[in-house]
Design a protein around this motif. Sequence first.
Motif, PDB file in Angstrom:
ATOM      1  N   MET A   1      21.401  21.019 -65.552  1.00  0.00           N
ATOM      2  CA  MET A   1      20.826  19.788 -65.598  1.00  0.00           C
ATOM      3  C   MET A   1      21.739  18.743 -66.015  1.00  0.00           C
ATOM      4  N   THR A   2      21.538  17.753 -65.427  1.00  0.00           N
ATOM      5  CA  THR A   2      22.867  16.514 -65.558  1.00  0.00           C
ATOM      6  C   THR A   2      22.219  15.807 -66.889  1.00  0.00           C
ATOM      7  N   HIS A   3      23.285  15.674 -67.856  1.00  0.00           N
ATOM      8  CA  HIS A   3      23.002  15.114 -68.915  1.00  0.00           C
ATOM      9  C   HIS A   3      23.256  13.395 -68.794  1.00  0.00           C
ATOM     10  N   PRO A   4      22.829  12.618 -69.585  1.00  0.00           N
ATOM     11  CA  PRO A   4      22.652  11.101 -69.461  1.00  0.00           C
ATOM     12  C   PRO A   4      24.133  10.840 -69.913  1.00  0.00           C
ATOM     13  N   LEU A   5      24.592   9.698 -69.310  1.00  0.00           N
ATOM     14  CA  LEU A   5      25.818   9.272 -69.395  1.00  0.00           C
ATOM     15  C   LEU A   5      26.154   8.370 -70.652  1.00  0.00           C
ATOM     16  N   PRO A   6      26.761   8.656 -71.782  1.00  0.00           N
ATOM     17  CA  PRO A   6      26.776   7.725 -72.881  1.00  0.00           C
ATOM     18  C   PRO A   6      27.664   6.472 -72.657  1.00  0.00           C
ATOM     19  N   ILE A   7      26.780   5.523 -72.533  1.00  0.00           N
ATOM     20  CA  ILE A   7      27.388   4.250 -72.296  1.00  0.00           C
ATOM     21  C   ILE A   7      27.218   2.987 -73.280  1.00  0.00           C
ATOM     22  N   THR A   8      27.613   1.976 -73.212  1.00  0.00           N
ATOM     23  CA  THR A   8      27.458   0.840 -73.883  1.00  0.00           C
ATOM     24  C   THR A   8      27.209  -0.474 -73.309  1.00  0.00           C
ATOM     25  N   LEU A   9      25.796  -0.926 -73.677  1.00  0.00           N
ATOM     26  CA  LEU A   9      25.448  -2.029 -72.717  1.00  0.00           C
ATOM     27  C   LEU A   9      25.443  -3.359 -73.845  1.00  0.00           C
ATOM     28  N   LEU A  10      26.334  -4.195 -73.267  1.00  0.00           N
ATOM     29  CA  LEU A  10      26.676  -5.556 -74.004  1.00  0.00           C
ATOM     30  C   LEU A  10      25.659  -6.629 -73.225  1.00  0.00           C
ATOM     31  N   GLY A  11      24.695  -6.823 -73.981  1.00  0.00           N
ATOM     32  CA  GLY A  11      23.850  -8.027 -73.218  1.00  0.00           C
ATOM     33  C   GLY A  11      22.729  -7.378 -73.123  1.00  0.00           C
ATOM     34  N   HIS A  12      21.326  -8.146 -73.650  1.00  0.00           N
ATOM     35  CA  HIS A  12      20.090  -7.634 -73.390  1.00  0.00           C
ATOM     36  C   HIS A  12      19.087  -8.556 -73.018  1.00  0.00           C
ATOM     37  N   GLY A  13      19.543  -9.440 -71.990  1.00  0.00           N
ATOM     38  CA  GLY A  13      18.613 -10.290 -71.395  1.00  0.00           C
ATOM     39  C   GLY A  13      17.716  -9.767 -70.567  1.00  0.00           C
ATOM     40  N   ARG A  14      17.341 -10.591 -69.409  1.00  0.00           N
ATOM     41  CA  ARG A  14      16.549  -9.987 -68.464  1.00  0.00           C
ATOM     42  C   ARG A  14      17.077  -8.787 -67.877  1.00  0.00           C
ATOM     43  N   LEU A  15      18.338  -8.870 -67.095  1.00  0.00           N
ATOM     44  CA  LEU A  15      19.079  -7.825 -66.442  1.00  0.00           C
ATOM     45  C   LEU A  15      19.416  -6.908 -67.330  1.00  0.00           C
ATOM     46  N   GLY A  16      19.856  -6.873 -68.542  1.00  0.00           N
ATOM     47  CA  GLY A  16      20.234  -6.294 -69.303  1.00  0.00           C
ATOM     48  C   GLY A  16      19.138  -5.096 -69.742  1.00  0.00           C
ATOM     49  N   SER A  17      18.062  -5.631 -70.210  1.00  0.00           N
ATOM     50  CA  SER A  17      16.809  -4.911 -70.713  1.00  0.00           C
ATOM     51  C   SER A  17      16.316  -4.141 -69.331  1.00  0.00           C
ATOM     52  N   ALA A  18      16.364  -4.614 -68.132  1.00  0.00           N
ATOM     53  CA  ALA A  18      15.912  -4.022 -66.930  1.00  0.00           C
ATOM     54  C   ALA A  18      16.855  -2.692 -66.596  1.00  0.00           C
ATOM     55  N   LEU A  19      18.204  -2.821 -67.065  1.00  0.00           N
ATOM     56  CA  LEU A  19      19.087  -1.608 -66.599  1.00  0.00           C
ATOM     57  C   LEU A  19      18.470  -0.746 -67.884  1.00  0.00           C
ATOM     58  N   ALA A  20      18.505  -1.071 -69.122  1.00  0.00           N
ATOM     59  CA  ALA A  20      18.043  -0.144 -69.927  1.00  0.00           C
ATOM     60  C   ALA A  20      16.761   0.502 -69.892  1.00  0.00           C
ATOM     61  N   GLU A  21      15.871  -0.114 -69.138  1.00  0.00           N
ATOM     62  CA  GLU A  21      14.522   0.672 -69.071  1.00  0.00           C
ATOM     63  C   GLU A  21      14.760   1.590 -67.912  1.00  0.00           C
ATOM     64  N   GLY A  22      15.569   1.093 -66.867  1.00  0.00           N
ATOM     65  CA  GLY A  22      15.610   2.177 -65.713  1.00  0.00           C
ATOM     66  C   GLY A  22      16.319   3.234 -65.941  1.00  0.00           C
ATOM     67  N   TRP A  23      17.465   3.254 -66.944  1.00  0.00           N
ATOM     68  CA  TRP A  23      18.375   4.186 -67.275  1.00  0.00           C
ATOM     69  C   TRP A  23      17.515   5.201 -67.977  1.00  0.00           C
ATOM     70  N   ARG A  24      16.616   4.699 -68.843  1.00  0.00           N
ATOM     71  CA  ARG A  24      15.787   5.658 -69.670  1.00  0.00           C
ATOM     72  C   ARG A  24      14.728   6.344 -68.751  1.00  0.00           C
ATOM     73  N   LEU A  25      14.240   5.427 -68.026  1.00  0.00           N
ATOM     74  CA  LEU A  25      13.412   6.069 -67.218  1.00  0.00           C
ATOM     75  C   LEU A  25      13.651   7.313 -65.993  1.00  0.00           C
ATOM     76  N   THR A  26      15.126   7.136 -65.742  1.00  0.00           N
ATOM     77  CA  THR A  26      15.683   8.178 -64.758  1.00  0.00           C
ATOM     78  C   THR A  26      16.544   8.945 -65.586  1.00  0.00           C
ATOM     79  N   ALA A  27      16.769   8.875 -66.947  1.00  0.00           N
ATOM     80  CA  ALA A  27      17.774   9.598 -67.795  1.00  0.00           C
ATOM     81  C   ALA A  27      19.118   9.794 -67.003  1.00  0.00           C
ATOM     82  N   ALA A  28      19.473   8.755 -66.191  1.00  0.00           N
ATOM     83  CA  ALA A  28      20.947   8.721 -65.610  1.00  0.00           C
ATOM     84  C   ALA A  28      21.887   8.271 -66.807  1.00  0.00           C
ATOM     85  N   ALA A  29      21.529   7.609 -67.927  1.00  0.00           N
ATOM     86  CA  ALA A  29      22.305   6.983 -68.915  1.00  0.00           C
ATOM     87  C   ALA A  29      21.777   6.868 -70.191  1.00  0.00           C
ATOM     88  N   LYS A  30      22.320   6.982 -71.323  1.00  0.00           N
ATOM     89  CA  LYS A  30      22.070   6.888 -72.686  1.00  0.00           C
ATOM     90  C   LYS A  30      22.507   5.810 -73.159  1.00  0.00           C
TER      91      LYS A  30
END
Length: 249
Positions: A1-30
């Motif tokens: 099982m692949t573990h989500p990548l630990p990353i830091t997301l700087l910025g939580h506007g439209r694109l930043g929040s969309a990225l956060a949602e997608g990574w949580r949905l797919t468990a690609a990143a934390k």
Amino acid sequence: MTHPLPITLLGHGRLGSALAEGWRLTAAAKPKILTRADEPVCLSDTRALVIAVKPASWREAVAPLALSLPHDAVVVSVMAGVRASDIARVLERPIARVMPTTAVAQAQGVAAIWSDDPRALILAHALFDPVAETVELGEEALLDLATAVAGSGPAFFHAFAQALAAAGVEAGLPQEAAERLARGALRSAGAGVATASSLNDLITRIASPGGTTRAGLDALHASGLADAAKVTVSAAVARARALAGDQPS
């Protein structure tokens, strides 16, 4: 099982929040989410810093992180127009640039990727392959074109659907009906491009010779569709290059 990548997301506007949602949905990143770089957060386990702030303010946004970011971390920028070399001067880390659409939130996006660092390129693919159709580019300069065609493209299609609905209202359709029909047409078009068919094949499947669709397409081309697309892309590219020029060397 692949573990989500630990990353830091700087910025939580439209694109930043969309990225956060997608990574949580797919468990690609934390993602650890920072709305400001001076927020207290431990970066010791961060594999990547994803910069999703406004291009005009990126220098002051990332400067506080330069010392606390691990030396082996990769920087991934989703900012339009900001060159990798400028980011590298501030953060001194491998840089990847990615131009995604906000549909990454539903893992249905498209993203252009460029990096001249192999490790950064691999990490960018690991982050974006699960949430988007990724298109790897061979030159950084092509990202401005990718931004105009794909990053900004959904808004252009929405604008055309809006104009189509307005034309329907002018011809006699009720406002609500026209908008629902135009949105439905846009969804139908999106379902078509999810297949492997070429764009030309998708058009010819609907536009029978001598039919109503062909008549409308002929009128659309005669009214300057190709020229409208060219000036639209050119204007978006010019703005991306202006954003890059706004940044001091």
